[in-house]
Scaffold this motif. Sequence first.
Motif, PDB file in Angstrom:
ATOM      1  N   ALA A   1      44.903  63.484  70.313  1.00 22.30           N
ATOM      2  CA  ALA A   1      44.830  64.017  68.964  1.00 22.30           C
ATOM      3  C   ALA A   1      43.512  64.385  68.299  1.00 22.30           C
ATOM      4  O   ALA A   1      43.370  65.432  67.574  1.00 22.30           O
ATOM      5  CB  ALA A   1      45.397  62.793  67.968  1.00 22.30           C
ATOM      6  N   SER A   2      42.495  63.952  68.832  1.00 20.86           N
ATOM      7  CA  SER A   2      41.350  64.046  68.337  1.00 20.86           C
ATOM      8  C   SER A   2      40.566  65.498  69.236  1.00 20.86           C
ATOM      9  O   SER A   2      39.797  66.144  68.708  1.00 20.86           O
ATOM     10  CB  SER A   2      40.024  63.041  69.154  1.00 20.86           C
TER      11      SER A   2
ATOM     12  N   GLU B   1      43.229  66.811  59.390  1.00 19.88           N
ATOM     13  CA  GLU B   1      44.554  66.824  59.122  1.00 19.88           C
ATOM     14  C   GLU B   1      45.166  65.737  59.943  1.00 19.88           C
ATOM     15  O   GLU B   1      46.125  64.983  59.263  1.00 19.88           O
ATOM     16  CB  GLU B   1      45.168  68.204  59.739  1.00 19.88           C
ATOM     17  N   VAL B   2      44.787  65.268  61.090  1.00 20.77           N
ATOM     18  CA  VAL B   2      45.198  64.189  61.721  1.00 20.77           C
ATOM     19  C   VAL B   2      44.973  63.059  60.837  1.00 20.77           C
ATOM     20  O   VAL B   2      46.060  62.094  60.717  1.00 20.77           O
ATOM     21  CB  VAL B   2      44.443  64.094  63.214  1.00 20.77           C
ATOM     22  N   ILE B   3      43.835  62.759  60.238  1.00 26.30           N
ATOM     23  CA  ILE B   3      43.478  61.719  59.425  1.00 26.30           C
ATOM     24  C   ILE B   3      44.351  61.882  57.971  1.00 26.30           C
ATOM     25  O   ILE B   3      45.038  60.749  57.834  1.00 26.30           O
ATOM     26  CB  ILE B   3      42.087  61.812  58.920  1.00 26.30           C
ATOM     27  N   LYS B   4      44.580  62.890  57.426  1.00 27.24           N
ATOM     28  CA  LYS B   4      45.293  62.854  56.346  1.00 27.24           C
ATOM     29  C   LYS B   4      46.861  62.476  56.275  1.00 27.24           C
ATOM     30  O   LYS B   4      47.359  62.124  55.532  1.00 27.24           O
ATOM     31  CB  LYS B   4      44.883  64.652  55.837  1.00 27.24           C
ATOM     32  N   TYR B   5      47.380  63.277  57.517  1.00 28.12           N
ATOM     33  CA  TYR B   5      48.747  62.984  57.586  1.00 28.12           C
ATOM     34  C   TYR B   5      49.179  61.780  58.443  1.00 28.12           C
ATOM     35  O   TYR B   5      50.234  61.916  58.950  1.00 28.12           O
ATOM     36  CB  TYR B   5      49.459  64.604  58.091  1.00 28.12           C
ATOM     37  N   SER B   6      48.411  61.019  58.803  1.00 27.85           N
ATOM     38  CA  SER B   6      48.366  59.903  59.708  1.00 27.85           C
ATOM     39  C   SER B   6      49.453  58.920  59.462  1.00 27.85           C
ATOM     40  O   SER B   6      50.042  58.152  60.166  1.00 27.85           O
ATOM     41  CB  SER B   6      46.897  59.009  60.051  1.00 27.85           C
ATOM     42  N   ALA B   7      50.079  58.819  58.064  1.00 29.25           N
ATOM     43  CA  ALA B   7      50.994  57.891  57.771  1.00 29.25           C
ATOM     44  C   ALA B   7      52.408  58.213  58.173  1.00 29.25           C
ATOM     45  O   ALA B   7      53.332  57.338  58.119  1.00 29.25           O
ATOM     46  CB  ALA B   7      51.043  57.777  55.910  1.00 29.25           C
TER      47      ALA B   7
ATOM     48  N   VAL C   1      45.333  58.827  70.665  1.00 29.59           N
ATOM     49  CA  VAL C   1      44.143  58.853  69.603  1.00 29.59           C
ATOM     50  C   VAL C   1      43.179  59.952  70.278  1.00 29.59           C
ATOM     51  O   VAL C   1      42.530  60.865  69.627  1.00 29.59           O
ATOM     52  CB  VAL C   1      43.516  57.688  69.197  1.00 29.59           C
TER      53      VAL C   1
ATOM     54  N   VAL D   1      45.154  71.579  65.484  1.00 30.78           N
ATOM     55  CA  VAL D   1      45.253  70.797  64.498  1.00 30.78           C
ATOM     56  C   VAL D   1      44.036  70.138  64.103  1.00 30.78           C
ATOM     57  O   VAL D   1      43.537  69.643  65.247  1.00 30.78           O
ATOM     58  CB  VAL D   1      46.420  69.727  64.571  1.00 30.78           C
TER      59      VAL D   1
ATOM     60  N   ASN E   1      40.868  67.647  63.005  1.00 30.63           N
ATOM     61  CA  ASN E   1      40.850  66.001  62.934  1.00 30.63           C
ATOM     62  C   ASN E   1      41.189  65.578  61.522  1.00 30.63           C
ATOM     63  O   ASN E   1      41.774  64.714  61.289  1.00 30.63           O
ATOM     64  CB  ASN E   1      39.457  65.676  63.316  1.00 30.63           C
TER      65      ASN E   1
ATOM     66  N   PHE F   1      51.122  57.975  63.256  1.00 31.94           N
ATOM     67  CA  PHE F   1      50.047  57.978  63.894  1.00 31.94           C
ATOM     68  C   PHE F   1      49.180  56.679  63.700  1.00 31.94           C
ATOM     69  O   PHE F   1      48.451  56.292  64.636  1.00 31.94           O
ATOM     70  CB  PHE F   1      49.280  59.325  63.810  1.00 31.94           C
ATOM     71  N   ARG F   2      48.887  56.563  62.445  1.00 33.60           N
ATOM     72  CA  ARG F   2      47.929  55.444  62.311  1.00 33.60           C
ATOM     73  C   ARG F   2      48.247  54.323  62.795  1.00 33.60           C
ATOM     74  O   ARG F   2      47.495  53.283  63.132  1.00 33.60           O
ATOM     75  CB  ARG F   2      47.786  55.180  60.739  1.00 33.60           C
TER      76      ARG F   2
ATOM     77  N   LEU G   1      42.522  68.447  69.805  1.00 38.67           N
ATOM     78  CA  LEU G   1      43.303  69.546  69.487  1.00 38.67           C
ATOM     79  C   LEU G   1      42.514  70.588  68.862  1.00 38.67           C
ATOM     80  O   LEU G   1      41.723  70.348  68.135  1.00 38.67           O
ATOM     81  CB  LEU G   1      44.631  69.041  68.539  1.00 38.67           C
TER      82      LEU G   1
END
Lengths: 325, 325
Positions: free
Chosen positions: B204-205, B214-220, B201, B210, B212, B223-224, B207
């Motif tokens: 990912a924060s 985008e990380v949240i949006k595509y976390s499914a 995590v 990419v 943050n 990553f989530r 980068l």
Amino acid sequence: MSDFLFKRMTLIGIGLLGSSIALAARQKGLVEHIAIHTRSQATLARAEELSLGDSYHKDVADSVKDADLVIVCTPVGACEAVAKAIAPYLAEGAIVTDVGSVKASIIRQMQPYLPKTVHFIPGHPIAGTEQSGPDSGFAELFINRWCILTPPEGTDAAAVDKLAQFWTVLGSNVETMDANHHDHVLAITSHLPHLIAYNIVGTASDLEMVTNSEVIKYSAGGFRDSTRLAASDPTMWRDVFLHNKEATLEMLGRFTEDLTALQRAIRWGDGDTLYELFSRTRSIRRSIIDAGQEVDASDFGRHIVEGGETRAEQLKSDDHKDTGS
Amino acid sequence: MSDFLFKRMTLIGIGLLGSSIALAARQKGLVEHIAIHTRSQATLARAEELSLGDSYHKDVADSVKDADLVIVCTPVGACEAVAKAIAPYLAEGAIVTDVGSVKASIIRQMQPYLPKTVHFIPGHPIAGTEQSGPDSGFAELFINRWCILTPPEGTDAAAVDKLAQFWTVLGSNVETMDANHHDHVLAITSHLPHLIAYNIVGTASDLEMVTNSEVIKYSAGGFRDSTRLAASDPTMWRDVFLHNKEATLEMLGRFTEDLTALQRAIRWGDGDTLYELFSRTRSIRRSIIDAGQEVDASDFGRHIVEGGETRAEQLKSDDHKDTGS
């Protein structure tokens, strides 16, 4: 006059993604006919038993004839062979897409073989479970998930819109982006998480000082979370890493650097470094829940699923602060 | 004649674990009186608002008087100070235990200060969620989870049995083992999984390529899953790593070695090595489900929690094989 968005949809590959698309498209009345091809005869027979389609084709060339929508749902490594096999039989104006977790490689593998008369629009629904095979699909898989389309430059805008409409009706939010950027985004949001999940489960299996039965018994301490991603389809994931090599290695390099810094902090008793990281990671989960990409219940709602208690149902993370002790 | 197992239970610290013990012990009628102390005045007041106990004590010495069961539920790093503070006030024959995720350090921190007249039996319920604080507790937290006791040599067997009975009534399975072995087992089943979750995590924060969002949006994409462990209490986890240094570093070293081998396999396109690992990790999850330590539903039952579909409820992993495509 038909209300169907597509007259004939061909699914090449009928695993979790293919079967979910079949069920969802049928439920939403999006397609008149669903043609299914898959390489394994047993899987094709199972798809027929499950009534996932309208026609079942041993021959991939046969399956794509007259299709106005072809969705390749095979592991990423099979896409070049699929493109070669279907290219001569594709109908003029057909949309050819896929669901692969990497996109630049898909373009490299498929575009050279596909005729200019079809619309080639690579796609990736960010949805899945750890299950695989035609029995694992369900129509609601795509609801509230993102679907990324990576149309190469010059792709017909109307065709992109039509494919976007297809995914929107299945319940997804659609985004378009460059294939290379997609591969970097997914390297961190999907590929690296799977790699480290597979890796820790492997490490845990190989210990001498802790038995596998102890690992299993005491897995509720956190380990069990990793086992979900590590139970994903091995062929699919082998292909992802082979076909998104550069972006995965880049993210892995950063991950390892960061982990080495944490290792050093642990060795030298640097609690401040640990606390600083552990504090700032907390808010990311809240953002993911707020974005509707995670369930708003503690422990993934496991307690609710087990039916063990009612209090967890009331527990919404935003009502609670860390008050310590 | 009272049926209570203990007349007076004192909880020192009233976060997720302390509050869950309070609720469960009350529900099961295990204790006549629940005395609560915690350092933070705000948390103590909140515990009283939630009616978690029968008496609330600003002074830790005051809280343990006449208690026949004292459970330390603070972060691991606070245990030495707690032992020093309570030692002179403990009743003869009292059982003193804790719920910390490391055990050898707890013995080192507490045993030197505790009087010989009490039974010191370190404990660790392998149960929790990513929530913390007195609002996050629920009585069913311990049901079907393991609780490990690590009594030092020479501990009174009857006292160990009595404490084991306490946890059994709360719903747990009780195991006793050596404190050092506990620390190795938990290093792999709990501590390392948390460390790598926090780490990814963090990575990912940080980068540039990419965002943050985008990380949240595509976390499914996977990553989530990691964000749950990485949302755990920062103070608790800082203390775990500071107090289980050797075993964590040992497991981390093995993890990194294995990850480096995977990195090499990706770089050189060695699909067989990837496939071999990805295939053998799958069965571990099945074993964890069979052992009753994981919900038997795909995707942690998230789809059931969201109420989005019914098919997933029928999906039991053991009914499905990977039939590929």
